[in-house]
Structures are given as structure tokens and as C-alpha cells.
Scaffold this motif. Sequence first.
Motif, PDB file in Angstrom:
ATOM      1  N   VAL A 153       4.075  -2.349  -4.517  1.00  0.00           N
ATOM      2  CA  VAL A 153       4.323  -3.454  -5.441  1.00  0.00           C
ATOM      3  C   VAL A 153       4.221  -4.789  -4.707  1.00  0.00           C
ATOM      4  CG1 VAL A 153       6.025  -4.541  -6.955  1.00  0.00           C
ATOM      5  CG2 VAL A 153       5.793  -2.056  -6.944  1.00  0.00           C
ATOM      6  N   LEU A 154       4.873  -4.883  -3.552  1.00  0.00           N
ATOM      7  CA  LEU A 154       4.832  -6.125  -2.773  1.00  0.00           C
ATOM      8  C   LEU A 154       3.413  -6.440  -2.316  1.00  0.00           C
ATOM      9  CD1 LEU A 154       8.062  -5.716  -0.601  1.00  0.00           C
ATOM     10  CD2 LEU A 154       7.740  -7.132  -2.656  1.00  0.00           C
ATOM     11  N   TYR A 155       2.653  -5.421  -2.022  1.00  0.00           N
ATOM     12  CA  TYR A 155       1.255  -5.632  -1.632  1.00  0.00           C
ATOM     13  C   TYR A 155       0.478  -6.313  -2.758  1.00  0.00           C
ATOM     14  CZ  TYR A 155      -3.657  -4.383  -0.861  1.00  0.00           C
ATOM     15  OH  TYR A 155      -5.017  -4.428  -0.715  1.00  0.00           O
ATOM     16  N   HIS A 156       0.701  -5.880  -3.973  1.00  0.00           N
ATOM     17  CA  HIS A 156      -0.069  -6.424  -5.087  1.00  0.00           C
ATOM     18  C   HIS A 156       0.401  -7.805  -5.541  1.00  0.00           C
ATOM     19  CE1 HIS A 156      -1.657  -2.191  -6.032  1.00  0.00           C
ATOM     20  NE2 HIS A 156      -2.694  -2.938  -5.702  1.00  0.00           N
ATOM     21  N   VAL A 157       1.612  -8.215  -5.179  1.00  0.00           N
ATOM     22  CA  VAL A 157       2.078  -9.554  -5.572  1.00  0.00           C
ATOM     23  C   VAL A 157       1.902 -10.571  -4.451  1.00  0.00           C
ATOM     24  CG1 VAL A 157       3.765  -8.540  -7.150  1.00  0.00           C
ATOM     25  CG2 VAL A 157       4.494  -9.257  -4.871  1.00  0.00           C
ATOM     26  N   ARG A 158       1.455 -10.132  -3.292  1.00  0.00           N
ATOM     27  CA  ARG A 158       1.475 -10.997  -2.109  1.00  0.00           C
ATOM     28  C   ARG A 158       0.664 -12.278  -2.296  1.00  0.00           C
ATOM     29  NH1 ARG A 158      -2.658  -7.810  -1.840  1.00  0.00           N
ATOM     30  NH2 ARG A 158      -4.525  -8.296  -0.614  1.00  0.00           N
TER      31      ARG A 158
ATOM     32  N   GLY B  39       0.713  -3.239   2.639  1.00  0.00           N
ATOM     33  CA  GLY B  39       1.364  -2.331   1.700  1.00  0.00           C
ATOM     34  C   GLY B  39       0.475  -1.218   1.188  1.00  0.00           C
ATOM     35  N   TYR B  40      -0.824  -1.402   1.284  1.00  0.00           N
ATOM     36  CA  TYR B  40      -1.736  -0.340   0.837  1.00  0.00           C
ATOM     37  C   TYR B  40      -1.571   0.930   1.660  1.00  0.00           C
ATOM     38  CZ  TYR B  40      -4.608  -1.914   4.817  1.00  0.00           C
ATOM     39  OH  TYR B  40      -5.054  -2.254   6.070  1.00  0.00           O
ATOM     40  N   LEU B  41      -1.011   0.790   2.871  1.00  0.00           N
ATOM     41  CA  LEU B  41      -0.834   1.969   3.718  1.00  0.00           C
ATOM     42  C   LEU B  41       0.224   2.920   3.171  1.00  0.00           C
ATOM     43  CD1 LEU B  41      -0.971   0.277   7.248  1.00  0.00           C
ATOM     44  CD2 LEU B  41      -2.779   1.553   6.089  1.00  0.00           C
TER      45      LEU B  41
END
Length: 363
Positions: free
Chosen positions: A22-27, A45-47
Motif C-alpha cells: 500500500v505504501l509503495y503505491h501511495v509514495r 514496497g514491491y518486494l
Amino acid sequence: MTAKPDLAALTSLRGIAAWYVVLYHVRVSTVDLLPPPVIQIMSKGYLAVDFFFLLSGFVIWLSYRDRIAGNGVAALPRFFARRFARIYPLHFVILCGAVLFALLLAATGRASPESYPFHELPLHLLLIQNWGLTNALSWNDPAWSISVEMAAYLLFPLIALGTDWRALSTPVLLALIGLLALALHGYFVAMDAPILDSDIPRTGLVRCLIQFAIGTILCALWLRWRERPAGTAALILACGMVPGGLALAGLLPETIAVPLAFSGLLLAAALTANRARNPLAARPLHYLGEISYATYLVHFLLFVLFKLLFVDGSGQIGTAGLAGFLALTLIVSMLLYHIVERPAQRMLNRRFDLLLGRKAQTA
């Protein structure tokens, strides 16, 4: 049949991993709000998806290997029925929501044909959209990973019927993990893909299958080592930190470091799962893990809608906006879990049990 061990710590880690995605997509929408080091952490975060693949292989081996090996082909209908009931209903509901959203955008002149290609919709309905059949992620982007998970489920019986990792020595199993990680790295090099997030429509399937296979081996090692002292887990975690540290230092590519580092983390977490006062066994964390599938599947489309309604042309959100979206994601995840995911899973399992003529068993 012996009951499956309750490894609550692994469920908690699944929840943490889902929120990392989630944090990866809002970064990108928080670069004006958060300091660069935090954005840099969020950008990896994709990892977390790679951890999902390892964990899936671990859990599926633990839950189904002996059932399939013991009953042969006769066990496969139940296995596939259980996996379908687990992942498909929520995917279908969210995909229907995406279709309605795309139609609304089209009606208001804001449609994005690249993000919502109706000619590819049958692939998403069949969950085969990331089997090398498309050139870009579309509709609900995170669903690419459950598409390749479906492929892993279809191949799992070959592993379960073909071998029992527990019959192999520990050095051989460790060597197999290393070879699989090296094979994954070699594949990404051959595809000219420098990171694990590169060109997902082309690389995602192999990325999943190899790490899923590693997860099955990790489960076999856990079954062998689970009665050992806690020092074993600490040693494994330390070994896993070595490739992770080398990757952070730029001395080892993530395409080989991440599977090895996450393997150490997963195995150490499994070995310590039932230790007294394990923080990963805390009820709030465990609950986040329980609803993590809903969190993972819904957050992307939810953020697209959130930005459309509440974010201006700059694309940036403030503290209140970020907190509001995270709270919204949590609430919607809870609702989907309790109203859609679990009831649909139970209903389908009951119907499949009647169809197969057997008493229901816990998956």
C-alpha cells in the motif's frame, strides 16, 4: 490427519507485507510530505510481493503436500476447489467494481483505455492475465500476482507428487534454494530486467513460480528444524541478513539477494512463531494478516478513486489526506473480509464439499 500448526506470526507478516505494498503505491503522492529516506524505503514496497510468493509456497506445502501425495490424483479436485474458493470471489467482486468504475469514467469523458482495456477483461476473469498474454498491467494492477499464483497452484501437484523434499539432506535442500535463486537472477539478466519489479507482464510468472518453489523447500526445512533451540532461528536470520545487507550496499543485485534474504526471514519467523511473547503473535497484527488479502486487492483502485475525489492537480496529499486514505483502506478491507471474502469462501467450500461427497476439512 494431524492438524496444521497455527503459525500466527506468519499471518502477521503477511499483513505487514500487504501494507508495505500500500505504501509503495501511495509514495509518489507523498514526496512533498515525507522525507526522501522514507520515500526511498517506500519505493521498495514491491518486494513484499516476493515475500508473498515464498510464504504461499510454504503454506501450500504445509497444508496440502501430504494430502496430495497420500491420495494422489483423487485429492486434486478438493485442492483446486479450496484454492478457487480462497482467492476468486474477492477478485471477482473487485473486478466488477473496476468495470463499473471504468464505465463511469467513460460516461464522464475521463476514461483511460490503457488502464481499463475491455478486450482484455476475459483474461482477468480467468485469472490468466499475467501469463505472458498482455503487455501492461491493467484493471486492478495488484491482481497480477494472484494470476501467477493461480499458475503456481496448477503446477503444485507436480511438485507434491514428484518429490518429498524431506527425503533430501539439508545441504542438498540449501543448495537447491541457492540454485533456484541463481536461476531467478539469471532469468532477469536474460530479460534485461535489473530489478524484481521490472516488466511484470513478462517476468512476473517466472518470478512467482521460482519463489513459490523455494517456499515449499523452506517448509520442508522448517518441519525438520522446528524443535531446535531458538538459536537456530537467530542463525538463520543472520544468514538471511547477509545478502540483504550486500544488496543495500549495492554489492549484490536484488534479483538474487531478495529471495535469499526473505527465505531467511520466513524460516526464522516460522521457527519462532510459537515462542512466548512473540510480538508477531499480537492480536492486532494477526488481524491485519487475516484481512491482508482484501487490503492487497482493494487498495490500488481505492487510491485511484481517492485521488479523483480528493487530490488536486499536483497529485500530492497532505498528512490528513494520507491518514484518511490509510484509514479508508483499513475500513474497506475489514468490510470486504467480513462481508465478501470469508462468507463466499465458506459458502463455496460447503458446496464443493457436497459436490465432492466428502465432509469439509479446514484448508
